[in-house]
Design a protein around this motif. Structure first.
Motif, short mmCIF file in Angstrom:
data_model
loop_
_atom_site.label_atom_id
_atom_site.label_comp_id
_atom_site.label_asym_id
_atom_site.label_seq_id
_atom_site.Cartn_x
_atom_site.Cartn_y
_atom_site.Cartn_z
N UNK A 77 0.82 -1.22 0.00
CA UNK A 77 0.00 0.00 0.00
C UNK A 77 0.85 1.28 0.00
N UNK A 78 1.93 1.27 0.75
CA UNK A 78 2.80 2.45 0.81
C UNK A 78 3.57 2.63 -0.49
N UNK A 79 3.94 1.53 -1.14
CA UNK A 79 4.63 1.61 -2.42
C UNK A 79 3.70 2.19 -3.48
N UNK A 80 2.44 1.78 -3.46
CA UNK A 80 1.46 2.30 -4.40
C UNK A 80 1.26 3.80 -4.19
N UNK A 81 1.11 4.21 -2.94
CA UNK A 81 0.94 5.64 -2.64
C UNK A 81 2.17 6.42 -3.09
N UNK A 82 3.35 5.89 -2.81
CA UNK A 82 4.59 6.55 -3.22
C UNK A 82 4.64 6.72 -4.73
N UNK A 83 4.30 5.68 -5.45
CA UNK A 83 4.33 5.73 -6.91
C UNK A 83 3.33 6.74 -7.46
N UNK A 84 2.15 6.75 -6.89
CA UNK A 84 1.13 7.69 -7.37
C UNK A 84 1.52 9.13 -7.08
N UNK A 98 -3.43 16.12 -8.30
CA UNK A 98 -4.54 15.23 -7.95
C UNK A 98 -4.59 14.85 -6.47
N UNK A 99 -3.43 14.81 -5.81
CA UNK A 99 -3.37 14.38 -4.42
C UNK A 99 -2.75 15.48 -3.56
N UNK A 100 -3.30 15.65 -2.36
CA UNK A 100 -2.80 16.65 -1.44
C UNK A 100 -1.71 16.13 -0.51
N UNK A 101 -1.41 14.86 -0.59
CA UNK A 101 -0.39 14.26 0.27
C UNK A 101 -0.67 12.78 0.45
N UNK A 102 0.06 12.18 1.38
CA UNK A 102 -0.05 10.74 1.63
C UNK A 102 -1.46 10.35 2.04
N UNK A 103 -2.01 11.04 3.04
CA UNK A 103 -3.34 10.68 3.54
C UNK A 103 -4.41 10.87 2.46
N UNK A 104 -4.35 11.99 1.74
CA UNK A 104 -5.33 12.25 0.69
C UNK A 104 -5.25 11.18 -0.40
#
Length: 154
Positions: A77-84, A98-104
């Motif tokens: 999950x963290x790798x996916x978030x990092x990649x995005x 598109x994203x405001x940060x890790x949590x968003x």
């Protein structure tokens, strides 16, 4: 690429994926190291390995495959978030990311793709994590055994 990124996107762009990368690394190591010893005991029982002088190579390989699986499961999950986060591009019209940060990013993935969305492509990710886990854990076993023999700890 470093200079181009810093010049075109600013120095902050060099750190876009830092937080999720730290989270991914921590979760990968927890998943790998925390379960390895338990996996060794379980695999040793399945293979009838008495582990008198340490685990046999088949036990080590089986346990490291299990540890690679848990490392992948914990960290994907963290790798996916990092990649995005690292791949996101600003909207050409609004200039908004598109994203405001890790949590968003995590919330958007969960809303749009559901919890299973964090694990799409798991088999390929496991194919990357398992060899890493095997090399690290087999090396640790070998180095520890060599050290114990060197200093007389058996």
């Amino acid at each position: 690429a470093l200079t181009r990124t810093a010049t075109e996107e600013g120095a902050g762009a060099l750190y876009k994926g830092l937080m999720p990368n730290i989270l991914r690394g921590m979760s990968m190591n927890v998943g790998m190291l925390a379960c390895y010893d338990q996996a060794k005991e379980t695999v040793a029982k399945l293979l009838n390995d008495p582990m008198i002088d340490g685990p046999a190579l088949p036990t080590q390989i089986g346990a490291s495959l299990v540890a690679g699986f848990t490392a992948a499961a914990f960290s994907m999950p963290f790798d996916l978030i990092k990649s995005r986060l690292m791949a996101q591009k600003a909207d050409p019209v609004t200039g908004k990311l598109p994203y405001g940060g890790v949590a968003d990013c995590a919330v958007q993935i969960a809303k749009k793709e559901g919890p299973i969305g964090f694990f799409s492509g798991f088999s390929a990710y496991y194919g990357r994590c398992a060899p890493h886990a095997m090399i690290i854990l087999l090396s640790i076993e070998s180095i520890t055994k060599g050290y114990r023999n060197l200093v007389g700890l058996h």
